[in-house]
Enzyme design. Structure first.
Site, mmCIF file in Angstrom:
data_model
loop_
_atom_site.group_PDB
_atom_site.id
_atom_site.type_symbol
_atom_site.label_atom_id
_atom_site.label_comp_id
_atom_site.label_asym_id
_atom_site.label_seq_id
_atom_site.Cartn_x
_atom_site.Cartn_y
_atom_site.Cartn_z
ATOM 1 N N HIS A 268 38.457 39.592 46.544
ATOM 2 C CA HIS A 268 37.193 40.327 46.537
ATOM 3 C C HIS A 268 36.673 40.509 45.104
ATOM 4 O O HIS A 268 35.541 40.120 44.789
ATOM 5 C CB HIS A 268 37.409 41.690 47.210
ATOM 6 C CG HIS A 268 36.169 42.524 47.292
ATOM 7 N ND1 HIS A 268 35.407 42.595 48.433
ATOM 8 C CD2 HIS A 268 35.543 43.318 46.385
ATOM 9 C CE1 HIS A 268 34.360 43.387 48.216
ATOM 10 N NE2 HIS A 268 34.433 43.848 46.982
ATOM 11 N N GLU A 269 37.519 41.063 44.244
ATOM 12 C CA GLU A 269 37.073 41.316 42.870
ATOM 13 C C GLU A 269 36.846 40.004 42.124
ATOM 14 O O GLU A 269 35.941 39.914 41.287
ATOM 15 C CB GLU A 269 38.086 42.200 42.115
ATOM 16 C CG GLU A 269 38.326 43.579 42.737
ATOM 17 C CD GLU A 269 37.056 44.413 42.969
ATOM 18 O OE1 GLU A 269 36.039 44.175 42.276
ATOM 19 O OE2 GLU A 269 37.070 45.294 43.852
ATOM 20 N N HIS A 272 33.380 38.918 42.850
ATOM 21 C CA HIS A 272 32.438 39.612 41.960
ATOM 22 C C HIS A 272 32.483 38.978 40.567
ATOM 23 O O HIS A 272 31.451 38.767 39.932
ATOM 24 C CB HIS A 272 32.825 41.089 41.820
ATOM 25 C CG HIS A 272 32.421 41.964 42.979
ATOM 26 N ND1 HIS A 272 31.117 42.084 43.402
ATOM 27 C CD2 HIS A 272 33.153 42.789 43.779
ATOM 28 C CE1 HIS A 272 31.070 42.964 44.423
ATOM 29 N NE2 HIS A 272 32.288 43.382 44.682
ATOM 30 N N GLU A 298 27.764 42.068 46.295
ATOM 31 C CA GLU A 298 28.778 42.249 47.338
ATOM 32 C C GLU A 298 28.894 40.990 48.208
ATOM 33 O O GLU A 298 29.967 40.698 48.737
ATOM 34 C CB GLU A 298 28.432 43.489 48.177
ATOM 35 C CG GLU A 298 29.541 43.984 49.099
ATOM 36 C CD GLU A 298 30.775 44.521 48.367
ATOM 37 O OE1 GLU A 298 30.778 44.643 47.135
ATOM 38 O OE2 GLU A 298 31.765 44.810 49.073
#
Ligand code: ZN
Length: 504
Positions: A268-269, A272, A298
């Site tokens: 997830h990070e 980003h 997101e």
């Protein structure tokens, strides 16, 4: 150079300067959350407050307003799709927001939310909404004042939403979310009615931290997070901080008894981070070098975490490696069992623990309540009951305490009303972008099975990252996918995934 060109050059110089200063604040913030010694916090707070004050002064200087007025309406911004038009449009937006807010309101919001966060923490721990209620009342009143000061066309909520999702409106989001909700509720019901249950205990076996770190870092590298231009560290609350060109910091936390937390958190990070690393370096500090919106940001994390990272092709490549790294936990586990375990659907009270299907219902609930609070249709005192009623309606679950209900998230105590919808916008944009990428690039699953992610990353770099804020999120979506944002790609993706898993 004409007078207008000179004004534009000075404007850009000023904007780059205050964003450069702001990025110094980002380094301080990252350090505060990772390596700063405990006793450094008071001095750090002073440093960060100074940087924030100077940045705000530079961003709201009357000279910025004069320069904007000089450039606006000139031939320099005549081409709507041109660089200058986008930069001027977005600098104007930020400037307007900043100068329209009366300093006493800004100060009161800062003071109130700092204190409210402490009260919220204690109220949640003690399951005591009554203590938090006056603070929520105060914050809602202040946010309504903020909306009035900023101005709006249809709904005061729009003014708050605009801070996170420039140009989006509550009406538009309501339309898309309503479609999503109508399709999602029966899908979740069907899943819950299925006799097939995921073997989720597989995920709660022993996963030693060091192998988790190496495995997670390897996956982040494989999907395209550049460790020469980034770092991965450990924090209690994971985040991604894009400090500037060549420097993006992501964090995670390891749980030796739960595989998902760190691994999917890292994907997830890293998603980003790949976005931040893909922004055009030569435009740093200007809107063209900045992320489009929180919803688009997101979408980049969810795309890698879920659309790619929870899919079969991804694990056809990574699962044999995981079995080598975690022989004790995964020795007797098949790929099919693994895929079912990491895609388990189970309604829960807590948003951050929710799966891909029920997560969006948590967001729709908050979006509906926030709008009613800001419109004055719902009194803060009635928020707990309204919350529980909606959750029962969505999942057939009723929270037994307010700590499991309306006290669970930090956002309201921070004054972040308008933030929640960006999470589901991210899921929706991720699905629609992925559908477009598959259409443009052909057999992406074949790439993933071979552990190759470069074609997808390159496509995202070109279509989503490099434009920065050239277009607002809705327009970017139309240009890249050929359609306005719709709930259909996300529903199609969820049905495609859960249909075979749950035999529905
Ligand atoms: Zn995120």
């Amino acid at each position: 150079m004409s007078r207008t060109e000179q004004a534009y050059a000075e404007l850009i110089r000023r904007v780059k300067d205050y964003n450069l200063l702001s990025s110094c604040g980002a380094v301080l913030g990252w350090d505060e959350r990772t390596y700063m010694p405990h006793d450094g916090s008071a001095h750090r707070a002073e440093q960060m407050a100074l940087v924030a004050r100077l940045t705000h002064e530079m961003a709201t200087a009357p000279r910025v307003g004069e320069l904007l007025a000089e450039v606006e309406g000139s031939p320099l911004v005549g081409d709507q799709d041109g660089d200058a038009a986008a930069n001027v449009r977005e600098v104007r937006r930020g400037y307007q927001r900043a100068v329209k807010l009366p300093p006493d309101l800004v100060e009161e919001l800062a003071r109130t939310t700092t204190r409210a966060q402490q009260v919220w923490q204690e109220a949640r721990a003690a399951n005591d909404f009554a203590t938090f209620r006056p603070w929520l009342e105060k914050i809602v009143a202040l946010k309504r004042r903020e909306a009035e000061a900023i101005g709006y066309q249809a709904s005061p909520y729009d003014a708050l939403l605009d801070e996170y999702e420039p140009g989006a409106t509550a009406a538009e989001i309501t339309r898309v979310f309503a479609g999503l909700r109508d399709d999602l509720v029966p899908l979740v019901r069907a899943i819950l009615g299925s006799a097939k249950k995921a073997p989720h205990d597989i995920l709660e076996r022993e996963y030693p931290i060091e192998p988790q770190r190496a495995f997670g870092e390897g996956a982040a590298k494989a999907i395209g997070f550049d460790f020469a231009a980034g770092r991965l560290d450990v924090t209690t609350h994971p985040f991604c901080s894009g400090i500037g060109p060549g420097d993006c910091r992501i964090t995670t936390r390891y749980n030796p008894r739960h595989f998902n937390e760190a691994f999917f958190g890292i994907l997830h990070e890293a998603g980003h981070g790949i976005y931040e690393q893909g922004l055009p370096a030569d435009q740093f500090g200007t809107p063209l070098g900045s992320a489009c919106s929180l919803g688009i940001h997101e979408s980049q994390s969810r795309l890698w975490e879920n659309q790619v990272g929870r899919g079969r092709p991804f694990w056809e490549h990574f699962f044999p490696k995981a079995k080598v790294v975690f022989p004790a936990a995964l020795g007797d586990v098949s790929l099919g069992q693994w895929l079912f375990a990491i895609n388990d659907v189970r309604p829960s009270f807590i948003r951050v623990e929710a799966d891909e299907a029920t997560y969006n219902m948590h967001i729709i609930l908050r979006f509906e309540l926030e709008q009613a609070l800001i419109a004055g249709d719902l009194k803060p005192a009635d928020a707990p009951a309204a919350w529980n009623e909606k959750l029962t309606q969505f999942f057939g679950l009723t929270p037994t305490t307010d700590a499991l209900g309306c006290l669970q998230d930090i956002h309201w105590s921070m004054g972040g009303l308008g933030y929640f919808p960006t999470y589901t916008l991210g899921n929706l944009y991720a699905a629609q972008l992925m559908e477009a990428a598959r259409r443009d690039l052909g057999d992406l699953d074949g790439d993933f099975r071979r552990g190759e992610f470069g074609r997808l990353k390159g496509w995202l770099n070109e279509k989503v990252h490099r434009p920065g804020q050239r277009w607002r999120a809705g327009e970017l979506c139309r240009r890249v996918t050929g359609r306005p944002l719709s709930h259909k790609p996300l529903i199609a993706y969820l049905r495609g995934k859960y249909g075979p898993l749950y035999d529905i």
